[in-house]
Scaffold this active site. Structure first.
Site, PDB file in Angstrom:
ATOM      1  N   GLU A 128     -10.457 -10.197  15.333  1.00 41.52           N
ATOM      2  CA  GLU A 128     -10.871 -10.464  13.489  1.00 41.52           C
ATOM      3  C   GLU A 128     -11.295  -9.177  13.010  1.00 41.52           C
ATOM      4  O   GLU A 128     -12.310  -8.242  13.807  1.00 41.52           O
ATOM      5  CB  GLU A 128     -11.990 -11.748  13.857  1.00 41.52           C
ATOM      6  CG  GLU A 128     -12.261 -12.372  12.183  1.00 41.52           C
ATOM      7  CD  GLU A 128     -12.708 -13.627  12.330  1.00 41.52           C
ATOM      8  OE1 GLU A 128     -13.109 -14.485  11.529  1.00 41.52           O
ATOM      9  OE2 GLU A 128     -13.456 -14.108  13.235  1.00 41.52           O
ATOM     10  N   LYS A 187      -7.276 -16.728   6.935  1.00 39.56           N
ATOM     11  CA  LYS A 187      -7.930 -17.890   7.085  1.00 39.56           C
ATOM     12  C   LYS A 187      -8.243 -18.393   6.356  1.00 39.56           C
ATOM     13  O   LYS A 187      -8.652 -18.660   5.433  1.00 39.56           O
ATOM     14  CB  LYS A 187      -9.144 -17.287   7.803  1.00 39.56           C
ATOM     15  CG  LYS A 187     -10.595 -17.843   8.306  1.00 39.56           C
ATOM     16  CD  LYS A 187     -11.441 -16.555   8.906  1.00 39.56           C
ATOM     17  CE  LYS A 187     -12.783 -17.479   9.721  1.00 39.56           C
ATOM     18  NZ  LYS A 187     -13.451 -16.743   9.946  1.00 39.56           N
ATOM     19  N   CYS A 196     -10.512 -17.369  14.093  1.00 40.42           N
ATOM     20  CA  CYS A 196     -11.862 -17.880  14.752  1.00 40.42           C
ATOM     21  C   CYS A 196     -12.465 -19.272  14.011  1.00 40.42           C
ATOM     22  O   CYS A 196     -12.035 -20.872  14.530  1.00 40.42           O
ATOM     23  CB  CYS A 196     -13.294 -17.301  13.348  1.00 40.42           C
ATOM     24  SG  CYS A 196     -14.358 -16.761  14.682  1.00 40.42           S
TER      25      CYS A 196
END
Length: 555
Positions: free
Chosen positions: A45, A114, A150
């Site tokens: 990430e 994200k 994530c």
């Protein structure tokens, strides 16, 4: 559409803000992927910026430079058969995003943002990023691939959406820091997503220390049926390849190596060593210095430093005063010799006595108390900082979480230093790890085997030795009791009444709570150290310095 994929995960140690260095690291990983004949390479990430860049993200030039570095890396995929999954910062009309670029043959074929932005004590992504829409799968070599980022996998809806839209395999880049049991928590989380969506997931985590965070790697893959198909190293770089084949029941792993996780005994030591090593090296230092008192805390820090840097880069100094016992002098030298470090003795007798003489007219014959004791500690801090300045070694401080919890430390004295490996470790854990290290040489540690911390240090009653025959228990309850009460107050946020109900004296619990609250100003000025628990002081527990609340019955 292919029925076979070789997927490479680059479990690496980026440095926040080092766009040039991180780009070079990514290029080396791409070359490794080409050599391994991988179809896909995934980086962790926000790899190019390092995770997490905090307010660097408010600097337009930094964001622009990061995006240019991403374009440069994308161009490097030209002429290769590798599809690159590149997590990076990305700005579009919708705002600034925590993003993934998918690159093939020198061009970006997809961007994904994200969706779920963490807003916790560690990461405040909502401060910087705009959340993306529910992500769609990306067609890679004809295969629909989901790329949750994530935090996205901590919310079932993201992976559910990807699976419903046809994703056949999930590739998840992460910047997930270590704390106790975190490796097992992640694995159970991924198992839940895989079971819910019936789609395999490859979980990539970065490794390395970044200020107070330590990233432990330990990347892994799980396929339906709760099968762990590969697992990377813990607390170390790794380049992980796995071969996947599509069958009647979806994608399964044909080849993948499982490296055993570190044990729960070993993990805290490795986290402290890695956090220390990276903090020192990433900030441009090569050597460290610390005060070696003959006590358990400084002995453990010295051992961690030797494991991190080798004995040739660790300098220990004993700073005796009139109250320093012969046993402490003997034990400190013994520890230094076992570790193989440079060891010097610098007496603070004359400087302390001279300071007391100069202060006598101002002190006006008042009874000696903490003021005189603290001059000893602060003189030690002055000497150690002078050595740090002159020799260019980073000064390490050695206070543990129990002491920092109740303020049993001298600000501008023994709290001096650039980094504290024990900051998030209660006293009894320090003892446990000392005994454990005497029987183990963990990971890639560079220290000697055997009993590096003398049993005499482990067995003696802890003391600051600032007055005759002093022990810590003159001022504090026994450490097993103190640690339990502090754990209840700090880790579990329990009320005084609930702690008393467990059998602890109310007056003692109230006293510990008061000490905990009034020491917040000291902790704000303390050196950083590795976060080992969810409630580390600083990162994990943020209380006001000026605080009028008292846990008492209202009315």
């Amino acid at each position: 559409m292919t029925d076979r994929l070789r997927i490479a995960l680059a479990q690496l140690n980026p440095k926040v803000g080092d766009l040039v260095g991180n780009l070079a690291m990514a290029r080396a990983a791409l070359a490794d992927a080409v050599a391994a004949k991988a179809d896909i390479l995934m980086l962790s990430e926000l790899f190019l910026t390092g995770y997490f860049p905090d307010d660097l993200l408010f600097k337009p030039k930094f964001v622009a430079d990061a995006m240019q570095a991403a374009h440069d890396l994308v161009a490097d995929t030209s002429g290769t058969d590798v599809v690159l999954i590149l997590p990076t910062v990305w700005r579009e009309k919708t705002g600034l995003h925590n993003a993934v670029l998918v690159a093939e043959n020198g061009r970006i074929i997809a961007t994904r943002f994200k969706r779920e932005l963490p807003n916790t004590d560690v990461f405040y992504e909502k401060r910087y990023f705009t959340a993306g829409p529910p992500p769609e799968p990306v067609l890679i070599k004809g295969v629909p691939v989901g790329i949750p980022i994530c935090e996205d996998i901590w919310h079932p809806s993201v992976c559910e959406h990807l699976a419903m839209r046809g994703a056949e395999i999930m590739l998840c880049p992460n910047g997930s820091p270590y704390w106790t049991d975190k490796q097992h928590i992640r694995k159970e989380l991924v198992r839940a997503r895989v079971a819910e969506d019936d789609v395999p997931m490859l979980y990539l985590n970065q490794v390395g220390g970044q200020d107070e965070l330590v990233f432990d790697g330990a990347s892994f893959g799980i396929e339906p049926g709760n099968r762990l198909v590969f697992q990377g190293k813990s607390f170390a770089n790794d380049f992980i390849t796995s071969d996947w084949v599509r069958g009647d029941n979806g994608w399964t792993c044909e080849q993948g190596a499982v490296t055993e996780l570190t044990t729960t005994d070993e993990a805290p030591w490795l986290a402290c060593v890695l956090g220390l090593r990276d903090y020192v090296h990433k900030n441009g230092f090569k050597q460290v210095v610390l005060g070696l008192s003959g006590g358990i805390d400084s002995a453990v820090v010295a051992a961690m430093a030797v494991d991190a840097f080798g004995p040739e880069n660790v300098h220990c100094i004993m700073l005796p005063y009139r109250y320093t016992s012969e046993a402490s002098l003997k034990d400190a030298r013994d520890c230094a010799e076992r570790l193989g470090v440079r060891y010097d003795i610098v007496s603070i007798g004359n400087p302390v006595d001279d300071a007391l003489a100069e202060l006598a007219p101002i002190f006006d014959n008042r009874v000696p108390d903490l003021a005189e004791e603290n001059i000893q500690s602060r003189m030690r801090g002055v000497v150690l900082m002078a050595v740090s300045n002159k020799l260019g070694s980073m000064l390490l401080t050695t206070g543990n979480k129990s002491e920092m919890g109740v303020g049993y430390a001298t600000i501008y004295g023994d709290m001096n230093g650039g980094y504290n490996p024990l900051k998030d470790m209660f006293k009894m854990e320090v003892y446990r790890l000392a005994a454990w290290r005497n029987s183990h040489v963990p990971g890639d540690c560079r220290g000697p085997a055997g009993e590096v911390i003398p049993q005499a240090i482990i067995a003696k009653a802890p003391s600051a030795e600032l007055r005759p025959n002093q022990t810590d228990q003159d001022s504090l309850p026994p450490y097993p009791v103190l640690d339990t009460i502090l754990g209840a107050l700090v880790e579990d946020e329990m009320s005084i009444a609930d702690i008393v109900a467990k059998g602890y004296d109310q007056a003692l619990v109230e006293r510990i709570e008061r000490l905990l609250n009034i020491a917040e100003y000291k902790r704000r000025q303390s050196a950083p150290g590795p976060k080992l628990t969810p409630k580390a002081f600083g990162l994990g527990r943020k209380y006001p310095i000026t605080n009028g609340y008292k846990d008492r019955t209202i009315g």
